[in-house]
Design an enzyme around this catalytic site. Structure first.
Site, PDB file in Angstrom:
ATOM      1  CB  SER A 258      31.980 -19.831  70.688  1.00  0.00           C
ATOM      2  OG  SER A 258      33.122 -20.026  69.913  1.00  0.00           O
ATOM      3  CE  LYS A 259      27.409 -16.499  64.751  1.00  0.00           C
ATOM      4  NZ  LYS A 259      26.964 -15.340  63.948  1.00  0.00           N
ATOM      5  NE  ARG A 260      36.172 -17.284  68.743  1.00  0.00           N
ATOM      6  CZ  ARG A 260      35.302 -16.387  69.404  1.00  0.00           C
ATOM      7  NH1 ARG A 260      34.382 -15.656  68.549  1.00  0.00           N
ATOM      8  NH2 ARG A 260      35.181 -16.239  70.564  1.00  0.00           N
TER       9      ARG A 260
END
Length: 489
Positions: A258-260
């Site tokens: 994910s982007k995180r």
């Protein structure tokens, strides 16, 4: 085959991520392989999430990666503008034409009404998408809803049929009619949604092949239905693109990256000193290979070999160690002067050299880079290995962990002997330094080279990891070398 046109259309929200770069790479490589066109456009219709900063980062990172585009920001083209925020009148016109043709309709359901009907459908084991209740409202019913102050959304009227298409990665895929209900294309406030803007732009820009992430697979039947509707109302050239849905990129625990996730941050790789060629080489391996026995290749070789049918549909795991190893291979493919030029901005960012370089710094760097270019996997490693040469004596520090391992009592005895051997050296050259240290530490003290030279290395460079010791001492110079040896004890 007609001219191939692919596109890359990210949203400017947050930092660019590696999954985005892999999609851009495959779309770019597919277009270049077939001698086609690559379109770069920005999907920035969500004013609450999009930002100019993120837009600037997207453009910068595409330049850094070297993925050039034939149409888009800074380049222009016949189908602009290439930012969706500048195309709102186009989407409004298409939505109205769909309404006029009876291919879309206004729906006045409240959020509470929708949820109540969805819960009932789930309880009865039916699909919980939109049930089409407002699909055939009479003019009187619409007037009644508007009299209540209800603001309608615009929904596309899905034809009641199953949808089958051939995915270029996954083969034939079918979605049953019950799983593809009427969907919103324009919000009640008039804002067009991705469900309308994305297919509209693809149709108007003549996109022939859509390469995108697996997470968008379920939206494909809706978009195919829209392309068929566009053919009826004269939007675009009447054709439907072919689709290829790329596998997920996974991280730790085989979870979708994910982007995180830290390893997802594309700018982080630039900051760490990855080469764009090395990073793109590794990203290409996330679902594709050039050959069973080969991992390292250039962008030109990728373009020549790239076929979408060879993409593996299974999730691809991101392995940071392998990414670094491939980057190191690309580092060693570069000429030394190219490594030097790419290293300079990182040295400047660390405050070690000026902008521009002084003549003395340039000369020192020319001599030092050939000592480290074969040892680097990342450009920042070159900064760390050469720091001791450019930092002032007042700012020079020894890594505490390396001090503990190398500069104990026995290590300090070695440093004292090294200082004594070098202090009276007549000629300060690599050969003379090596002769003096081997004579004093290996021959006279009977130490193994690893034991003899480790403490000296830490004393003069501050670290156990550095360029070759004797060459480092020559570059550092007699005065600074002797001072650091003396300071260490």
């Amino acid at each position: 085959m007609a001219e191939v046109i692919t596109r890359f259309c990210p949203s400017p929200t947050g930092n660019p991520h590696v999954g985005m770069a892999r999609t851009a790479l495959f779309s770019w490589a597919f277009a270049r392989h077939h001698g086609g066109r690559f379109v770069f456009r920005i999907e920035d219709t969500d004013a609450s999430r999009d930002s100019e900063e993120s837009y600037g980062l997207l453009v910068d990172v595409m330049h850094w990666l070297g993925l050039d585009w034939d149409e888009g920001p800074e380049v222009g083209g016949p189908n602009g503008p290439y930012r969706q925020s500048e195309r709102m009148d186009i989407y409004a016109d298409v939505a109205q034409r769909l309404l006029d043709a009876g291919l879309a309709y206004k729906a006045y359901d409240t959020a509470e009404e929708l949820e109540e009907r969805r819960e009932k459908a789930r309880a009865e084991g039916r699909a919980s998408g939109y049930d089409g209740l407002h699909r055939d409202l009479t003019p009187e019913q619409r007037q009644a809803f508007e009299a209540e102050g209800r603001e309608p959304v615009i929904r596309f009227a899905m034809p009641l049929k199953d949808w089958t298409f051939t995915d270029l990665v996954r083969g034939d895929i079918t979605f049953g009619a019950e799983n593809v209900q009427d969907f919103v294309i324009v919000r009640a406030n008039g804002q067009p949604l991705y469900t309308l803007t994305n297919p509209t732009d693809d149709a108007l820009m003549g996109v022939t092949h859509v390469l995108r992430g697996e997470d968008l697979l379920s939206s494909t039947p809706r978009q195919i239905a829209l392309y068929e509707a566009f053919a009826q109302i004269g939007v675009g050239n009447g054709s439907t693109p072919e689709f290829a849905h790329l596998p997920y990129v996974t991280g730790a625990g085989n979870r979708k990256l994910s982007k995180r996730d830290p390893e997802s941050n594309l700018l982080g790789y630039r900051d760490q000193g990855f080469l764009p060629e090395g990073l793109l080489n590794y990203l290409a391996l996330l679902g594709w290979s050039i050959a069973d026995d080969r991992d390292v290749f250039t962008l030109d070789e990728l373009v020549e070999a790239f076929e979408i049918g060879r993409v593996n549909p299974n999730p691809a795991r991101f392995d940071l160690q392998k990414c670094e190893a491939i980057n190191g291979s690309h580092m060693r493919l570069l000429p030394v002067d190219e490594v030097r030029d790419r290293l300079v901005p990182y040295l400047q960012s660390a405050g070690l050299v000026g902008d521009p370089l002084t003549a003395e710094q340039a000369t020192l760097l020319d001599a030092a880079v050939p000592l480290v270019n074969e040892r680097m996997a990342l450009l920042t490693e070159g900064v760390d290995m050469l720091r001791f040469l450019f930092v002032s004596d007042d700012d020079f520090v020894i890594d505490e962990a390396d001090r503990a391992k190398q500069l104990d009592d026995a290590g300090l005895d070695v440093v004292r002997a090294a200082h004594a051997a070098l202090e009276g050296l007549g000629e300060w050259t690599t050969e003379a330094i090596e002769g003096a240290l081997r004579g004093a530490l290996v021959d006279d003290l009977g130490l193994k080279p690893r034991v003899a030279f480790g403490p000296v290395r830490v004393a003069v460079t501050g670290s156990r990891i550095s360029p070759p010791l004797f060459e480092s001492l020559e570059l550092l110079g007699r005065e600074r070398s002797l001072r650091r040896l003396a300071d260490a004890v």
